[in-house]
Write an enzyme that holds these catalytic residues in place. Structure first.
Site, PDB file in Angstrom:
ATOM      1  N   CYS A  86       0.805  -1.231   0.000  1.00 41.53           N
ATOM      2  CA  CYS A  86       0.000   0.000   0.000  1.00 41.53           C
ATOM      3  C   CYS A  86       0.834   1.275   0.000  1.00 41.53           C
ATOM      4  O   CYS A  86       0.676   2.127  -0.873  1.00 41.53           O
ATOM      5  CB  CYS A  86      -0.929   0.014   1.215  1.00 41.53           C
ATOM      6  N   HIS A 140      -1.365   5.831   2.327  1.00 43.19           N
ATOM      7  CA  HIS A 140      -1.481   4.811   3.373  1.00 43.19           C
ATOM      8  C   HIS A 140      -1.426   5.475   4.750  1.00 43.19           C
ATOM      9  O   HIS A 140      -2.208   5.133   5.645  1.00 43.19           O
ATOM     10  CB  HIS A 140      -0.365   3.776   3.240  1.00 43.19           C
TER      11      HIS A 140
END
Length: 502
Positions: A86, A140
């Site tokens: 991510c 993220h």
């Protein structure tokens, strides 16, 4: 049809999907919309999304909103993320830089912790007079790049909608604390079950609330140029969605995939999928049962359809406000995902299933209802929207504007796409060309190649053999190794790689 079956991608019947577009009530537009020359930017970030949707030829997945968007733009059938994780994937997208340029290959480092001056997509548009807005999971680390946002919504915090689940989680966390377990063990206790079915409205979950936040912002900012980024975490674990999305599917339609790893594959190529094992009810070692596998596959599909519905809500409001004809819309997944293939789960590898992602771009005056087989990378998104919206692309960017493909979808855009993944002290660099995926694992200290992989993807996303050590493939492996090394050198015009390849 199983969502994990090998699917021969079929050409969409665009005329049929176009009927959905007409039915969305475009005639009910608000007359107070922006002038036609203004080009807004709206980007959907969807976590863990496989390119298995109706518009990608997988009829068993219900994704009508994303399918409609594809009918309005260009679908990229072979788009690849820079890293199947991510944080670095999203940072690469937001900067247009490869991970070796951002210096971030892990999950724990925000961009601004290591680079305070890097040009980013929101900073670029803010400097160009746009309102920049962030909703849901965009970076993220959600407050990363904070000064680049004009509007930053609080992230909803509830993870489960079922009161019984919340009670069970609280009990497990309290028990873990009383037993003086480690911080990680307490955190894992808080994750609860890997799936949830709840008879609730969409806004009982985070995705529904994020869609509502974005819609409110559209209404507020409709008279101003905006760059809006909307992140839907589903289908990220836990696979939780309102019951009506589970009911779109039958459990028996999901076929358990083969669990055998490709012959000759290095241990560096795979992962123990600890992300899933942290959830309650998942064994800490060994394979999952067929029953649990099907439940997770079912939950993943339900979560995909849930996020698809939220995409539809936002796009419907964009249409209602009369902004669609002035707005560049992008939808992408930050990386792929494994649903039991090879006996593996989640992402965290250089395998095709983890690096190939969905990407759709719908821009006024460009490709409409088309698809391209050209290889592209996610670092290409930032320069594309910058070029389309302002005609100007920052010099710092590694990626290339996809505008030529939006004008001619048959162009050969890249000879290959590059991804990478770090495993301990080894960095794996992976090259995907028209047919093959070639990967080298390089030890950071010695710069020595410690493992190689070569897979033939002519007919499948899950080849059964690593061909790298086969004598008959030696010449091919050598050529791909040279290309991979050249690509790495080209990518390091600003900084020197920690690992340089051959």
């Amino acid at each position: 049809m199983s969502i994990v079956s090998s699917v021969s991608l079929r050409v969409m019947t665009l005329a049929a999907i176009a009927l959905i577009v007409v039915s969305r009530g475009l005639a009910q537009s608000d007359n107070r919309s922006q002038p036609a020359q203004t080009k807004n930017v709206l980007i959907f970030y969807i976590d863990d999304l496989r390119p298995e949707l109706g518009c990608y030829g997988v009829d068993s997945i219900r994704s009508p909103s994303i399918d409609t968007l594809a009918a309005q733009g260009l679908l990229f059938n072979r788009a690849y993320c820079q890293q199947a994780l991510c944080a670095p994937s999203r940072i690469s997208m937001m900067t247009g830089l490869y991970p070796d340029h951002t210096g971030i290959c892990d999950l724990f480092t925000p961009l601004r912790k290591v680079n305070e001056t890097a040009m980013t997509l929101p900073r670029y548009f803010k400097q160009h007079g746009y309102i920049t807005a962030s909703f849901g999971k965009v970076y993220h680390h959600r407050r990363d790049d904070a000064t680049s946002w004009s509007e930053f919504a609080d992230y909803p915090t509830d993870k489960y909608a079922n009161p019984q689940a919340l009670h069970a989680i609280a009990k497990r966390v309290e028990d873990a604390k009383q037993r003086n377990l480690s911080v990680d063990e307490v955190r894992n206790a808080a994750k609860g079950p890997a799936t949830e079915i709840a008879e609730v409205d969409d806004e009982a979950y985070i995705e529904g609330k994020v869609a509502a936040q974005a819609i409110a912002s559209l209404r507020k900012n409709r008279d101003n140029p905006f760059c809006m980024c909307i992140g839907f975490a589903k289908p990220h674990l836990p696979f939780a969605a309102p019951k009506r999305f589970w009911e779109l599917y039958k459990r028996e339609q999901f076929t358990v995939p083969k669990r055998e790893l490709p012959d000759g594959t290095s241990s560096l190529a795979i992962t123990s999928w600890g992300e899933l094992r942290a959830y309650h009810g998942i064994p800490m070692e060994g394979p999952l049962s067929d029953e649990v596998t099907q439940e997770l596959m079912h939950g993943y599909a339900a979560a995909v359809s849930f996020s698809d519905a939220q995409v539809g809500k936002v796009l419907a409001e964009l249409d209602r406000l009369g902004l669609r004809e002035n707005t560049i819309v992008v939808l992408w997944g930050d990386h792929g995902y494994k649903l039991g293939e090879y006996g593996l789960w989640c992402k965290h590898t250089n395998l095709e299933l983890d690096t190939r992602v969905p990407l759709i771009i719908s821009a006024p005056g460009y490709a409409h209802g088309q698809r391209t087989e050209s290889l592209v990378e996610i670092v290409d998104v930032f320069p594309t929207v910058a070029s389309l919206a302002t005609g100007d692309v920052p010099d710092s960017i590694d990626g290339k504007s996809l505008e030529p493909l939006l004008q001619d979808s048959k162009l050969n855009f890249r000879p290959f796409a590059i991804s990478q993944y770090q495993r301990g002290s080894n960095m794996g660099y992976s090259l995907r060309n028209d047919r093959y995926r070639y990967t080298e694992w390089i030890q950071a200290g010695s710069q020595r190649i410690v493992a190689t992989e070569l897979y033939d993807h002519q007919d499948t996303d899950t080849p059964s053999e690593n061909l790298a050590d086969k004598l008959e493939y030696a010449d091919l492996a050598s050529r791909l190794s040279e290309q991979l090394g050249s690509a790495q050198r080209i990518q390091t015009t600003n900084v020197k790689l920690k690992t340089t390849g051959k």
